[in-house]
Design a protein around this motif. Sequence first.
Motif, PDB file in Angstrom:
ATOM      1  N   SER A  93      27.839  -1.116  49.586  1.00 15.82           N
ATOM      2  CA  SER A  93      27.528   0.027  48.819  1.00 15.82           C
ATOM      3  C   SER A  93      25.878   0.363  48.694  1.00 15.82           C
ATOM      4  CB  SER A  93      27.944  -0.704  47.152  1.00 15.82           C
ATOM      5  OG  SER A  93      27.169  -1.459  46.805  1.00 15.82           O
ATOM      6  N   ILE A  94      24.904  -0.578  49.427  1.00 16.57           N
ATOM      7  CA  ILE A  94      23.605  -0.023  49.313  1.00 16.57           C
ATOM      8  C   ILE A  94      23.374   0.951  50.413  1.00 16.57           C
ATOM      9  CG2 ILE A  94      21.404  -0.942  49.756  1.00 16.57           C
ATOM     10  CD1 ILE A  94      22.233  -3.744  48.764  1.00 16.57           C
ATOM     11  N   LEU A  95      22.966   2.071  50.025  1.00 18.74           N
ATOM     12  CA  LEU A  95      22.683   3.024  50.940  1.00 18.74           C
ATOM     13  C   LEU A  95      21.220   3.143  51.294  1.00 18.74           C
ATOM     14  CD1 LEU A  95      24.697   5.961  49.193  1.00 18.74           C
ATOM     15  CD2 LEU A  95      25.351   4.643  50.941  1.00 18.74           C
ATOM     16  N   VAL A  96      20.871   3.333  52.269  1.00 17.37           N
ATOM     17  CA  VAL A  96      19.459   3.207  53.012  1.00 17.37           C
ATOM     18  C   VAL A  96      19.315   4.441  53.777  1.00 17.37           C
ATOM     19  CG1 VAL A  96      17.718   1.955  54.042  1.00 17.37           C
ATOM     20  CG2 VAL A  96      19.427   0.785  52.754  1.00 17.37           C
ATOM     21  N   PRO A  97      18.227   5.306  53.540  1.00 17.22           N
ATOM     22  CA  PRO A  97      18.325   6.571  54.492  1.00 17.22           C
ATOM     23  C   PRO A  97      17.635   6.014  55.689  1.00 17.22           C
ATOM     24  CG  PRO A  97      16.899   6.761  52.370  1.00 17.22           C
ATOM     25  CD  PRO A  97      17.579   5.643  52.273  1.00 17.22           C
ATOM     26  N   SER A  98      17.822   6.777  56.930  1.00 17.62           N
ATOM     27  CA  SER A  98      17.198   6.434  57.944  1.00 17.62           C
ATOM     28  C   SER A  98      16.032   7.432  58.440  1.00 17.62           C
ATOM     29  CB  SER A  98      18.214   6.542  59.103  1.00 17.62           C
ATOM     30  OG  SER A  98      18.809   7.760  59.115  1.00 17.62           O
ATOM     31  N   ALA A  99      15.901   8.546  57.553  1.00 14.02           N
ATOM     32  CA  ALA A  99      14.689   9.336  57.794  1.00 14.02           C
ATOM     33  C   ALA A  99      14.269  10.021  56.541  1.00 14.02           C
ATOM     34  CB  ALA A  99      15.074  10.648  58.905  1.00 14.02           C
ATOM     35  N   SER A 125      14.621  -8.708  54.148  1.00 18.01           N
ATOM     36  CA  SER A 125      14.638  -7.929  52.980  1.00 18.01           C
ATOM     37  C   SER A 125      15.929  -8.684  52.463  1.00 18.01           C
ATOM     38  CB  SER A 125      15.334  -6.464  53.297  1.00 18.01           C
ATOM     39  OG  SER A 125      14.236  -5.861  53.952  1.00 18.01           O
ATOM     40  N   THR A 126      15.398  -8.887  51.081  1.00 17.55           N
ATOM     41  CA  THR A 126      16.119  -9.588  49.986  1.00 17.55           C
ATOM     42  C   THR A 126      16.261  -8.808  48.534  1.00 17.55           C
ATOM     43  OG1 THR A 126      14.331 -10.633  48.796  1.00 17.55           O
ATOM     44  CG2 THR A 126      15.128 -11.864  50.751  1.00 17.55           C
ATOM     45  N   HIS A 127      17.349  -9.227  47.745  1.00 18.81           N
ATOM     46  CA  HIS A 127      17.417  -8.721  46.595  1.00 18.81           C
ATOM     47  C   HIS A 127      16.472  -8.979  45.625  1.00 18.81           C
ATOM     48  CE1 HIS A 127      21.745  -7.194  46.928  1.00 18.81           C
ATOM     49  NE2 HIS A 127      21.812  -8.292  47.832  1.00 18.81           N
ATOM     50  N   HIS A 128      15.943  -8.387  44.857  1.00 17.32           N
ATOM     51  CA  HIS A 128      14.794  -8.427  44.080  1.00 17.32           C
ATOM     52  C   HIS A 128      14.457  -9.719  43.337  1.00 17.32           C
ATOM     53  CE1 HIS A 128      10.998  -7.613  42.154  1.00 17.32           C
ATOM     54  NE2 HIS A 128      11.674  -7.794  41.280  1.00 17.32           N
ATOM     55  N   ASP A 129      13.641 -10.593  43.503  1.00 17.17           N
ATOM     56  CA  ASP A 129      13.390 -11.819  42.629  1.00 17.17           C
ATOM     57  C   ASP A 129      14.318 -12.944  43.023  1.00 17.17           C
ATOM     58  OD1 ASP A 129      11.304 -11.185  41.222  1.00 17.17           O
ATOM     59  OD2 ASP A 129      12.383 -10.793  39.384  1.00 17.17           O
ATOM     60  N   ARG A 130      15.150 -12.671  44.245  1.00 15.08           N
ATOM     61  CA  ARG A 130      16.028 -13.738  44.997  1.00 15.08           C
ATOM     62  C   ARG A 130      15.602 -13.827  46.448  1.00 15.08           C
ATOM     63  NH1 ARG A 130      22.022 -11.817  43.495  1.00 15.08           N
ATOM     64  NH2 ARG A 130      21.086  -9.929  43.939  1.00 15.08           N
ATOM     65  N   PRO A 131      14.385 -14.254  46.597  1.00  9.92           N
ATOM     66  CA  PRO A 131      13.850 -14.457  47.893  1.00  9.92           C
ATOM     67  C   PRO A 131      14.598 -15.301  49.056  1.00  9.92           C
ATOM     68  CG  PRO A 131      12.364 -15.814  46.532  1.00  9.92           C
ATOM     69  CD  PRO A 131      13.661 -15.157  45.401  1.00  9.92           C
ATOM     70  N   LEU A 132      15.990 -15.751  48.603  1.00  5.89           N
ATOM     71  CA  LEU A 132      16.830 -16.324  49.537  1.00  5.89           C
ATOM     72  C   LEU A 132      17.748 -15.879  49.762  1.00  5.89           C
ATOM     73  CD1 LEU A 132      16.055 -20.033  48.607  1.00  5.89           C
ATOM     74  CD2 LEU A 132      14.893 -18.877  50.469  1.00  5.89           C
ATOM     75  N   TRP A 173      11.236  -2.019  46.306  1.00  6.34           N
ATOM     76  CA  TRP A 173      11.733  -0.677  46.215  1.00  6.34           C
ATOM     77  C   TRP A 173      13.265  -0.477  45.797  1.00  6.34           C
ATOM     78  CZ3 TRP A 173      15.383   0.967  50.017  1.00  6.34           C
ATOM     79  CH2 TRP A 173      15.643  -0.025  51.109  1.00  6.34           C
ATOM     80  N   ARG A 174      13.534   0.751  45.304  1.00 10.25           N
ATOM     81  CA  ARG A 174      14.790   1.016  44.925  1.00 10.25           C
ATOM     82  C   ARG A 174      15.839   1.682  45.747  1.00 10.25           C
ATOM     83  NH1 ARG A 174      16.898   0.009  39.846  1.00 10.25           N
ATOM     84  NH2 ARG A 174      14.769   0.229  38.909  1.00 10.25           N
ATOM     85  N   SER A 175      16.813   1.014  46.206  1.00 12.72           N
ATOM     86  CA  SER A 175      17.714   1.804  47.417  1.00 12.72           C
ATOM     87  C   SER A 175      18.669   2.656  46.545  1.00 12.72           C
ATOM     88  CB  SER A 175      18.557   0.836  48.047  1.00 12.72           C
ATOM     89  OG  SER A 175      19.364   0.276  47.224  1.00 12.72           O
ATOM     90  N   GLY A 176      19.222   3.594  47.414  1.00 10.83           N
ATOM     91  CA  GLY A 176      20.257   4.509  46.712  1.00 10.83           C
ATOM     92  C   GLY A 176      21.444   3.471  46.500  1.00 10.83           C
ATOM     93  N   ASP A 179      24.727   1.024  38.360  1.00 12.70           N
ATOM     94  CA  ASP A 179      23.692  -0.003  38.346  1.00 12.70           C
ATOM     95  C   ASP A 179      22.121   0.455  38.219  1.00 12.70           C
ATOM     96  OD1 ASP A 179      23.333   1.345  40.724  1.00 12.70           O
ATOM     97  OD2 ASP A 179      23.817  -0.215  42.139  1.00 12.70           O
ATOM     98  N   ALA A 180      21.998   1.231  37.194  1.00 13.15           N
ATOM     99  CA  ALA A 180      20.624   1.612  36.746  1.00 13.15           C
ATOM    100  C   ALA A 180      19.885   2.335  38.110  1.00 13.15           C
ATOM    101  CB  ALA A 180      19.761   0.528  36.358  1.00 13.15           C
ATOM    102  N   GLY A 181      20.731   3.021  38.861  1.00 13.03           N
ATOM    103  CA  GLY A 181      19.993   3.976  39.947  1.00 13.03           C
ATOM    104  C   GLY A 181      19.852   3.370  41.351  1.00 13.03           C
ATOM    105  N   GLY A 182      20.509   2.133  41.607  1.00 14.58           N
ATOM    106  CA  GLY A 182      20.316   1.548  42.796  1.00 14.58           C
ATOM    107  C   GLY A 182      20.144  -0.057  42.750  1.00 14.58           C
ATOM    108  N   THR A 183      19.920  -0.589  43.966  1.00 13.35           N
ATOM    109  CA  THR A 183      19.578  -1.886  43.864  1.00 13.35           C
ATOM    110  C   THR A 183      18.169  -2.277  44.304  1.00 13.35           C
ATOM    111  OG1 THR A 183      21.795  -2.322  44.883  1.00 13.35           O
ATOM    112  CG2 THR A 183      20.205  -4.106  45.171  1.00 13.35           C
ATOM    113  N   ILE A 184      17.567  -2.880  43.640  1.00 14.64           N
ATOM    114  CA  ILE A 184      15.941  -3.219  43.935  1.00 14.64           C
ATOM    115  C   ILE A 184      16.134  -4.075  44.906  1.00 14.64           C
ATOM    116  CG2 ILE A 184      13.800  -4.080  43.016  1.00 14.64           C
ATOM    117  CD1 ILE A 184      14.371  -3.252  40.096  1.00 14.64           C
ATOM    118  N   ILE A 185      15.328  -3.860  46.032  1.00 14.28           N
ATOM    119  CA  ILE A 185      15.153  -4.877  47.186  1.00 14.28           C
ATOM    120  C   ILE A 185      13.651  -5.135  47.533  1.00 14.28           C
ATOM    121  CG2 ILE A 185      15.384  -4.682  49.701  1.00 14.28           C
ATOM    122  CD1 ILE A 185      17.972  -2.789  49.488  1.00 14.28           C
TER     123      ILE A 185
END
Length: 190
Positions: free
Chosen positions: A34-40, A58-65, A129-132, A139-145
Amino acid sequence: MDKLWPTALIAIVVVLIFVGMWIGWRRRARRDSSILVPSALTEPGETLLTVTALHVGSTHHDRPLDRVVVPGLAFRANATVTVSTGGVTITAPGERSVAITADAILGAGTATWTIDRTVEHDGLVLVAWRSGSERAATDAGGTIIDTYLRTADATEQERLVASIRSLAPQRNSTPGADDVAPDTTTGSEA
């Protein structure tokens, strides 16, 4: 005949380990679908900096593993990182480009470790950064990565962090930016 059984047992265990790894990777990919990441970038603007860096992960924010498994960010690779007034683009050979718009950047800093990489103190560039997301409304506007990059040169690293920080909106004016606080496990401010 007495060596056949131990050999077969070891072969079965090895196969089971690889099957378990494959199942785990597929489950992680399904979780992150469900994480949307634009390519351009839609409006790239003026190029501020271009460097070659290793995309460590790249990890979920504050979960570096907890690796994020989306096209362009799933694997470690050498990449060209372009910072422009419109955002940051990470392009690795054989992978889809990843475009992070300037308004999605929550911060940049340094880190010492993530996933399976430990380096000297503050040897990694950390971009929060916050993904789409398809579930953006819930989810508050996206996932923090958190994306981790490693440059070959400390001067390039400083320039990369400074140029990305120049794109990040002020924390106090950005909804959800309070979620991005100094990270005590991986390094400096993110």
